[in-house]
Scaffold this motif. Structure first.
Motif, short mmCIF file in Angstrom:
data_model
loop_
_atom_site.label_atom_id
_atom_site.label_comp_id
_atom_site.label_asym_id
_atom_site.label_seq_id
_atom_site.Cartn_x
_atom_site.Cartn_y
_atom_site.Cartn_z
N PRO A 18 -0.35 16.83 -15.07
CA PRO A 18 -1.39 16.99 -16.10
C PRO A 18 -0.93 17.97 -17.19
O PRO A 18 -0.26 18.96 -16.90
N ASP A 19 -1.32 17.68 -18.42
CA ASP A 19 -1.00 18.56 -19.55
C ASP A 19 0.50 18.88 -19.58
O ASP A 19 0.92 20.03 -19.76
N LEU A 20 1.30 17.84 -19.44
CA LEU A 20 2.74 18.07 -19.32
C LEU A 20 3.33 18.71 -20.57
O LEU A 20 4.19 19.59 -20.48
N ASP A 21 2.85 18.27 -21.76
CA ASP A 21 3.44 18.81 -22.98
C ASP A 21 3.19 20.31 -23.10
O ASP A 21 4.09 21.09 -23.42
N ALA A 22 1.97 20.76 -22.81
CA ALA A 22 1.66 22.19 -22.89
C ALA A 22 2.41 22.98 -21.82
O ALA A 22 2.93 24.07 -22.08
N ARG A 23 2.49 22.44 -20.60
CA ARG A 23 3.20 23.12 -19.53
C ARG A 23 4.69 23.25 -19.87
O ARG A 23 5.32 24.29 -19.64
N PHE A 56 7.12 22.19 -13.02
CA PHE A 56 6.05 22.26 -13.99
C PHE A 56 4.70 22.60 -13.36
O PHE A 56 3.75 22.91 -14.07
N ALA A 57 4.63 22.52 -12.07
CA ALA A 57 3.40 22.90 -11.39
C ALA A 57 3.45 24.34 -10.89
O ALA A 57 2.41 24.94 -10.62
N ALA A 58 4.66 24.90 -10.79
CA ALA A 58 4.82 26.27 -10.31
C ALA A 58 4.30 27.26 -11.34
O ALA A 58 4.20 26.95 -12.53
N PRO A 59 3.95 28.47 -10.92
CA PRO A 59 3.47 29.48 -11.87
C PRO A 59 4.57 29.88 -12.85
O PRO A 59 5.76 29.73 -12.59
N LEU A 60 4.15 30.45 -13.98
CA LEU A 60 5.10 30.85 -15.02
C LEU A 60 6.06 31.91 -14.52
O LEU A 60 7.19 32.02 -15.03
N SER A 61 5.64 32.71 -13.56
CA SER A 61 6.51 33.78 -13.06
C SER A 61 7.79 33.23 -12.42
O SER A 61 8.77 33.96 -12.27
N GLN A 335 8.44 7.54 -16.51
CA GLN A 335 8.81 8.36 -17.66
C GLN A 335 7.58 8.74 -18.47
O GLN A 335 6.76 7.91 -18.79
N THR A 336 7.48 10.03 -18.78
CA THR A 336 6.44 10.52 -19.67
C THR A 336 7.14 11.16 -20.86
O THR A 336 8.00 11.99 -20.68
N THR A 337 6.78 10.73 -22.06
CA THR A 337 7.44 11.25 -23.26
C THR A 337 6.55 12.26 -23.95
O THR A 337 5.41 11.94 -24.28
N ALA A 338 7.10 13.45 -24.16
CA ALA A 338 6.35 14.50 -24.87
C ALA A 338 6.92 14.60 -26.27
O ALA A 338 8.01 15.08 -26.46
N ARG A 339 6.17 14.14 -27.27
CA ARG A 339 6.64 14.19 -28.64
C ARG A 339 5.54 14.67 -29.55
O ARG A 339 5.36 14.18 -30.65
N ALA A 340 4.77 15.61 -29.12
CA ALA A 340 3.68 16.16 -29.91
C ALA A 340 3.98 17.61 -30.25
O ALA A 340 4.78 18.25 -29.60
N ARG A 341 3.34 18.10 -31.27
CA ARG A 341 3.50 19.50 -31.64
C ARG A 341 2.80 20.35 -30.60
O ARG A 341 1.62 20.20 -30.34
N LEU A 342 3.55 21.27 -29.96
CA LEU A 342 3.01 22.08 -28.88
C LEU A 342 2.79 23.50 -29.36
O LEU A 342 3.58 24.04 -30.12
N ARG A 343 1.75 24.13 -28.87
CA ARG A 343 1.48 25.51 -29.19
C ARG A 343 1.35 26.30 -27.90
O ARG A 343 0.99 25.77 -26.86
N TRP A 344 1.59 27.60 -28.01
CA TRP A 344 1.56 28.45 -26.82
C TRP A 344 0.23 28.36 -26.10
O TRP A 344 0.15 28.34 -24.89
N ASN A 345 -0.87 28.35 -26.85
CA ASN A 345 -2.18 28.39 -26.23
C ASN A 345 -2.86 27.03 -26.24
O ASN A 345 -4.08 26.94 -26.26
#
Length: 641
Positions: A18-23, A56-61, A335-345
């Motif tokens: 879920p929310d692959l592009d933001a992650r 991509f599911a693991a925490p940011l740490s 395959q999931t393609t991420a081609r969108a403008r991503l922002r930190w938040n």
């Protein structure tokens, strides 16, 4: 890093996330956080590595550990990046580096003139493809235009590029006048010292007559190169004389060279640079056919950090992009393609493809990533970052001075309203250029010994003044009467000593008890100072006690009046005795380093008096339009080295 720019990203794996592009954007930014290009612009073509299935599911740490192989490969390839301005770089190079935004703009113009812009993958960092992208980049980075054009002039290509820009030169010039707060376009007399100095400084542009140079490119060339080579002069003469760069004037100019004391030697081509033959191109870049860019950049922004309005505005203009050749094949089911403008938040993925201008010169990395089945990552990307702007001869070299505190006087000038800061970019302030202001005031406060310090010559060089030319010569003369704004006297609002009045030669002056002249005007009417804080009815003083009133004839006279106030004001702000307050403030060893956009003053933190910090005289000024630079202090524990 302030910004991470991802050009293209593909993710292949097992289960959908879920929310692959933001992650992905957050983890890519976190993994590459250690990359600090400084003011350079780095472009990386491709990198690869292996990620865990749950990366991509693991925490940011856990990002630093998961992405460590990729980060190391990115660092290694960027460390071996080639420099297109200095070296011959093949179109399939893995990474390239530009020293700053000015070099990035100059290389884009050079490759466009040489018809290489479509063959070099790193120009995907441009906001558009082809000629339109080059012009758009020059429009979006006006702070770097003077230095970029000066680089082209060093290779003899400034006139050719100006000619090719065509009608777009009017918009480029308008951006310069706004960004550098040039004020009104008033043509100075052709025989004025400022015009003659500029003609000499730009003599390399008139070495060979162009086939055709319309008015707009001619005016832009004059202003941009003037800001790079003689900024104080071009502020006094922002428009070129009618005969400059006119075909009929070349024959006369070929036999007439300026050999006076005001002659300025234009910069020459850097040694070792490879001369490149340029093929014929269309006479007008604004008429050249353009193609849409191959793919849209994906900016990733910090929750807290700088943002540039022009970049954000450009990023909100959606564009339609064609599929890259490797995207034409049918996607795999997993395959999931991420081609969108991503922002930190980002909370929800942004599906629209949008264009973004390259980040304002100093901290960006572009990357396109393809996470293959089980977790392999392939990065096809461009990394961009870095800032810069106009460039006199003193750019790049570090200078050691015993009077680093001279730059504190700019903070004082802004506090008094002599120059506007970045919050008032449309205003210029007093006609005296900031570098000439520092030169005159430092000499008045320190004495003739300042002339032996390297900083004195640096200030002349930064203003574009040849040796022997008095500071402030090109600026329009100040008013003959002297009168302080009331808010300057606020620190003495509670004082109760009577002022002094001096009358002589048909003029009268009022002197403050702190020892400076508040007003010196002509006329016989009795001066009433009720509008000034701390006003007490004056006593009559004879001229031999206080200087006799006289009109101001030059900026040197103006600075002499102003310096007496500065001594008193510094004493009031720091608590030091008025007699040595200026010396204690100014005599601080420092190292000064100037780039096209930044002026960095390095000092020892231990040598900085706490009174200076409490008075706010060591604050970073940010962008100072009148000076055309961003002044920043850097305090080191061990000293300016």
């Amino acid at each position: 890093m302030d910004d991470l720019r991802i050009v293209r990203a593909r993710v292949r794996g097992g289960e959908p996330v879920p929310d692959l592009d933001a992650r992905f954007a957050r983890r890519a930014e976190s993994a590459l956080r250690g990359l600090d290009p400084g003011r350079a612009i780095l472009c990386l073509r491709e990198a690869s590595g292996v990620l865990a299935e749950d990366a991509f599911a693991a925490p940011l740490s856990r990002t630093q550990t998961d992405w460590q192989p990729i980060s190391r490969q990115v660092q290694a390839r960027l460390a071996a990046a080639r420099h297109p301005w200095r070296d011959v770089v093949m179109p399939d190079a893995m990474a390239v580096c530009f020293a700053d935004t000015a070099e990035w703009l100059a290389c884009a113009a050079l490759d466009l003139l040489a018809q290489r812009i479509e063959r070099c993958w790193w120009w995907c960092s441009l906001p558009l493809a082809g000629a339109a992208g080059v012009i758009a980049a020059w429009q979006q980075h006006p702070h770097a235009v003077p230095a970029a054009l000066a680089l082209l002039a060093g290779r003899g290509l400034a006139v050719r590029f100006a000619q090719a820009v065509g009608t777009q030169a009017a918009a480029l010039r308008q951006g310069l006048t706004q960004h550098f707060a040039m004020g009104g376009d008033v043509a100075a007399p052709a025989d004025s010292p400022a015009v003659q100095t500029l003609i000499a400084a730009l003599s390399d542009c008139t070495a060979a007559p162009p086939a055709q140079l319309p008015e707009a490119p001619r005016a832009w060339l004059w202003l941009a190169l003037g800001l790079a080579r003689a900024p104080a002069a071009v502020c006094a003469a922002p428009l070129p004389p009618a005969v400059w760069m006119r075909p009929q004037a070349f024959a006369a100019n070929a036999h007439r060279r300026l050999t006076s004391d005001m002659a300025v030697t234009p910069p020459t081509c850097e040694p070792g640079l490879r001369e490149q033959a340029l093929p014929d191109i269309p006479q007008r870049l604004d008429e050249a056919p353009t193609q849409p860019p191959p793919f849209a950049p994906i900016p990733v922004r910090h929750a807290i950090g700088r943002s540039v309005a022009a970049i954000l505005q450009a990023a909100n203009d959606p564009i339609v992009l064609p599929l890259a050749p490797d995207e034409a094949r049918a996607p795999l089911p997993s395959q999931t393609t991420a081609r969108a403008r991503l922002r930190w938040n980002d909370v929800e993925p942004i599906k629209a493809l949008e264009s973004s201008a390259p980040v304002r010169a100093a901290d960006a990395v572009g990357a396109a990533t393809e996470v293959l089945a089980a977790g392999s990552i392939s990065v096809h990307a461009a990394h961009t970052a870095a800032p810069i702007a106009g460039a006199p001869h003193s750019f790049g070299a570090a200078l050691e001075t015993a009077y680093g505190g001279v730059f504190h006087l700019l903070n004082l000038a802004l506090a008094l309203g002599l120059y506007p800061d970045f919050t008032r970019p449309a205003e210029r302030g007093i006609a005296l250029h900031p570098w000439d202001y520092l030169a005159l005031l430092a000499r008045e406060l320190i004495g003739t010994e300042f002339e032996a310090d390297p900083l004195c010559g640096w200030l002349a060089d930064a203003a574009g003044r040849p040796l022997g030319v008095e500071a402030g010569l090109w600026a329009s003369a100040p008013e003959g009467d002297w009168q302080m704004p009331p808010h300057w006297l606020a620190p003495w609002a509670a004082q109760a000593k009577p002022w002094r009045c001096v009358v002589a030669r048909g003029r009268q002056a009022l002197w403050h008890p702190a020892g400076f002249c508040v007003v010196d005007v002509g006329g016989d009417e009795t001066l009433q100072g009720v509008q000034w804080p701390g006003w007490v009815a004056p006593r009559r003083a004879v001229p031999n006690v206080r200087p006799a009133p006289r009109a101001i004839c030059s900026w040197a006279d103006w600075i002499t009046r102003f310096a007496a106030f500065v001594r008193a004001r510094l004493a009031a702000a720091t608590g030091w005795p008025q007699g040595d307050a200026a010396q204690r403030l100014l005599r601080v060893p420092a190292r000064v380093c100037r780039s096209a956009e930044y002026l960095e003053v390095r000092m020892s933190l231990a040598a900085l008096p706490i009174e200076v910090r409490l008075a706010g005289l060591d604050r970073d000024l940010g962008w100072l339009p009148a000076a055309g630079c961003d002044l920043r202090y850097r305090f080191d524990a061990g000293g300016p080295e």
